[in-house]
Design a protein around this motif. Sequence first.
Motif, PDB file in Angstrom:
ATOM      1  N   THR A 219     -52.013 -37.405  26.219  1.00  0.00           N
ATOM      2  CA  THR A 219     -52.926 -38.445  26.714  1.00  0.00           C
ATOM      3  C   THR A 219     -52.290 -39.205  27.877  1.00  0.00           C
ATOM      4  O   THR A 219     -51.217 -39.792  27.728  1.00  0.00           O
ATOM      5  N   GLY A 220     -52.972 -39.226  29.013  1.00  0.00           N
ATOM      6  CA  GLY A 220     -52.490 -39.992  30.164  1.00  0.00           C
ATOM      7  C   GLY A 220     -53.318 -41.254  30.371  1.00  0.00           C
ATOM      8  O   GLY A 220     -54.313 -41.481  29.669  1.00  0.00           O
ATOM      9  N   ASN A 251     -51.788 -38.242  19.417  1.00  0.00           N
ATOM     10  CA  ASN A 251     -50.394 -38.256  18.926  1.00  0.00           C
ATOM     11  C   ASN A 251     -50.341 -37.267  17.764  1.00  0.00           C
ATOM     12  O   ASN A 251     -51.045 -37.439  16.776  1.00  0.00           O
ATOM     13  N   TYR A 252     -49.540 -36.220  17.926  1.00  0.00           N
ATOM     14  CA  TYR A 252     -49.498 -35.165  16.898  1.00  0.00           C
ATOM     15  C   TYR A 252     -48.256 -34.312  17.104  1.00  0.00           C
ATOM     16  O   TYR A 252     -47.555 -34.446  18.129  1.00  0.00           O
ATOM     17  N   SER A 253     -47.979 -33.454  16.144  1.00  0.00           N
ATOM     18  CA  SER A 253     -46.878 -32.498  16.333  1.00  0.00           C
ATOM     19  C   SER A 253     -47.289 -31.157  15.740  1.00  0.00           C
ATOM     20  O   SER A 253     -48.192 -31.086  14.898  1.00  0.00           O
ATOM     21  N   TYR A 254     -46.635 -30.110  16.218  1.00  0.00           N
ATOM     22  CA  TYR A 254     -46.913 -28.769  15.707  1.00  0.00           C
ATOM     23  C   TYR A 254     -45.688 -27.897  15.914  1.00  0.00           C
ATOM     24  O   TYR A 254     -44.777 -28.246  16.684  1.00  0.00           O
ATOM     25  N   ASN A 258     -39.678 -20.881  16.629  1.00  0.00           N
ATOM     26  CA  ASN A 258     -38.517 -21.691  16.244  1.00  0.00           C
ATOM     27  C   ASN A 258     -38.516 -23.046  16.953  1.00  0.00           C
ATOM     28  O   ASN A 258     -37.465 -23.657  17.118  1.00  0.00           O
ATOM     29  N   ALA A 259     -39.667 -23.503  17.416  1.00  0.00           N
ATOM     30  CA  ALA A 259     -39.744 -24.780  18.155  1.00  0.00           C
ATOM     31  C   ALA A 259     -40.664 -25.771  17.452  1.00  0.00           C
ATOM     32  O   ALA A 259     -41.700 -25.389  16.886  1.00  0.00           O
ATOM     33  N   HIS A 260     -40.254 -27.033  17.503  1.00  0.00           N
ATOM     34  CA  HIS A 260     -41.100 -28.138  17.027  1.00  0.00           C
ATOM     35  C   HIS A 260     -41.510 -28.942  18.257  1.00  0.00           C
ATOM     36  O   HIS A 260     -40.649 -29.355  19.047  1.00  0.00           O
ATOM     37  N   ILE A 261     -42.788 -29.163  18.424  1.00  0.00           N
ATOM     38  CA  ILE A 261     -43.285 -29.825  19.631  1.00  0.00           C
ATOM     39  C   ILE A 261     -44.011 -31.105  19.235  1.00  0.00           C
ATOM     40  O   ILE A 261     -44.916 -31.083  18.397  1.00  0.00           O
ATOM     41  N   VAL A 262     -43.564 -32.199  19.819  1.00  0.00           N
ATOM     42  CA  VAL A 262     -44.086 -33.525  19.465  1.00  0.00           C
ATOM     43  C   VAL A 262     -44.841 -34.090  20.664  1.00  0.00           C
ATOM     44  O   VAL A 262     -44.297 -34.133  21.774  1.00  0.00           O
ATOM     45  N   VAL A 263     -46.068 -34.530  20.449  1.00  0.00           N
ATOM     46  CA  VAL A 263     -46.877 -35.129  21.509  1.00  0.00           C
ATOM     47  C   VAL A 263     -47.054 -36.617  21.202  1.00  0.00           C
ATOM     48  O   VAL A 263     -47.591 -36.976  20.147  1.00  0.00           O
ATOM     49  N   TRP A 288     -35.290 -25.855  17.908  1.00  0.00           N
ATOM     50  CA  TRP A 288     -35.693 -26.392  19.215  1.00  0.00           C
ATOM     51  C   TRP A 288     -36.651 -27.547  19.040  1.00  0.00           C
ATOM     52  O   TRP A 288     -37.670 -27.418  18.353  1.00  0.00           O
ATOM     53  N   LYS A 289     -36.290 -28.672  19.653  1.00  0.00           N
ATOM     54  CA  LYS A 289     -37.157 -29.857  19.564  1.00  0.00           C
ATOM     55  C   LYS A 289     -37.572 -30.280  20.977  1.00  0.00           C
ATOM     56  O   LYS A 289     -36.731 -30.586  21.828  1.00  0.00           O
ATOM     57  N   ILE A 290     -38.869 -30.261  21.195  1.00  0.00           N
ATOM     58  CA  ILE A 290     -39.423 -30.555  22.525  1.00  0.00           C
ATOM     59  C   ILE A 290     -40.438 -31.684  22.362  1.00  0.00           C
ATOM     60  O   ILE A 290     -41.248 -31.660  21.428  1.00  0.00           O
ATOM     61  N   VAL A 291     -40.365 -32.678  23.243  1.00  0.00           N
ATOM     62  CA  VAL A 291     -41.303 -33.802  23.199  1.00  0.00           C
ATOM     63  C   VAL A 291     -42.129 -33.793  24.488  1.00  0.00           C
ATOM     64  O   VAL A 291     -41.616 -33.459  25.567  1.00  0.00           O
ATOM     65  N   ALA A 292     -43.396 -34.158  24.383  1.00  0.00           N
ATOM     66  CA  ALA A 292     -44.262 -34.269  25.569  1.00  0.00           C
ATOM     67  C   ALA A 292     -44.886 -35.667  25.609  1.00  0.00           C
ATOM     68  O   ALA A 292     -45.444 -36.125  24.611  1.00  0.00           O
ATOM     69  N   VAL A 293     -44.733 -36.342  26.748  1.00  0.00           N
ATOM     70  CA  VAL A 293     -45.299 -37.681  26.960  1.00  0.00           C
ATOM     71  C   VAL A 293     -45.932 -37.727  28.351  1.00  0.00           C
ATOM     72  O   VAL A 293     -45.639 -36.877  29.192  1.00  0.00           O
ATOM     73  N   HIS A 294     -46.746 -38.734  28.597  1.00  0.00           N
ATOM     74  CA  HIS A 294     -47.297 -38.875  29.953  1.00  0.00           C
ATOM     75  C   HIS A 294     -46.353 -39.706  30.830  1.00  0.00           C
ATOM     76  O   HIS A 294     -45.703 -39.189  31.726  1.00  0.00           O
ATOM     77  N   ARG A 295     -46.259 -41.014  30.564  1.00  0.00           N
ATOM     78  CA  ARG A 295     -45.347 -41.853  31.374  1.00  0.00           C
ATOM     79  C   ARG A 295     -43.917 -41.574  30.925  1.00  0.00           C
ATOM     80  O   ARG A 295     -43.586 -41.717  29.741  1.00  0.00           O
ATOM     81  N   GLY A 296     -43.071 -41.222  31.867  1.00  0.00           N
ATOM     82  CA  GLY A 296     -41.748 -40.731  31.524  1.00  0.00           C
ATOM     83  C   GLY A 296     -40.707 -41.827  31.371  1.00  0.00           C
ATOM     84  O   GLY A 296     -40.664 -42.781  32.150  1.00  0.00           O
TER      85      GLY A 296
END
Length: 416
Positions: A219-220, A251-254, A258-263, A288-296
């Motif tokens: 979400t931006g 806001n969710y994760s999946y 072998n990766a966990h992705i957090v939004v 592997w843990k990867i996070v995704a956000v809009h404002r950095g």
Amino acid sequence: MVRYQSALWLIALAIVVVGAALWLESQKQEGVGGASSTPKSLVTTIKGDPKTSRAFTWYTKSPDEAAVIQWIKGSGVNDYSGSGVQTLTGSTTTIKTDKKHTQGVHKVEITGLEPGTVYSYRVGSGKETGWSEPSSFVTEAEGTSAFSFINVTDSQGVTEKDFEIWGRTVDKAFQMFPEARFIVHNGDLTEDPEDETGWDHFFGKTKSWLKQIPFMPVTGNHDEMDKNADRYVAHFNLPVNGAEGSVPGTNYSYDYGNAHIVVLNTESNINEQSKWLRDDLAHSDKPWKIVAVHRGAYGGNSYTKIEKWTALFDEYKVDLVLQGHNHEYSRSYPLRNGKVAGSGDGPVVNHEGTVYVVTNASGAKFNEKKKDQFYHKVHFQNEKPMFAGITINGNSLTYQAYDVEGKKWDEFVIQH
Ligand SMILES: [Fe+2]
């Protein structure tokens, strides 16, 4: 007599011109697409386990249509009358898309699928006519430890032309990464979420991909405005495992392989998401843990309201943070506790730090390059729509950033 005939011709011409203008306006009001029951803006998403389930959303201009999906094992199936075809009805809600029009929002989730299997499907109202063109998707295979996905951000268009650029970026991304399993979009999908014509073009220009490959949005500030994300979340059928008080779908994760992705949603409910994030990261056993956000937190500039989150990225050794918002390219050094923790030249090893990237923008809008910061390893503005392919292969993650013409601009490796 001649003058009388000319006048008649002029009147006839005026009728044609006015009629054409009215017709064009009515087309604009109705948005892009055919008959009122024909599915549009069809997009597939991951909602539950991507090995055994798949979710779908589409709109129709008719608010009364049912949400029906039919699917069958195998690729390229066009006949949905035979045995082996399964049918499921999902939910239909309505959304007011302008003063005069209400559209149907159709969502469905299939479960009980077999891992690593190709399925064909079509969606419609369940009536004989008005089905989508058949498409296909593939479930995640058991034991996946090698796969790619695509990262894009800020498509943020207004006009059809803007979204043609977005479409070309995604086409090129799949040309370079044909095996990509899903897309992460870091927000600002359109300029104005209340403008449904923008959404029509957003989906219209990428329809061959978004109906097959899960599209996972962030979400931006152009998706959620004044804490209202209704028009954005209506378009996606996403995991409902986010923080208390977060708008579902923001806001969710999946997990994939072998990766966990957090939004996370930088636009609202930040404190509650901090609590949720600790719990979410603590309960993941994925390497592997990867996070995704809009404002950095560490983008072109630094969004300080999410400092609590970066402390948790440090604590739980998040590998990579995908960001948006700045409409320029940046990649940080590996960072820990707000400090540079590695050279960023060779592979990032031993969890020495988290790398934060902004993959420019995928559409028409570019910002002037911001001032260099201490954390910038790579920082530029090339005014080219960009995308990244992220490839995980066992203990190694490779990030490669390209422009729409296929020129590579950056690459780095993280190793465990
Ligand atoms: Fe933006």
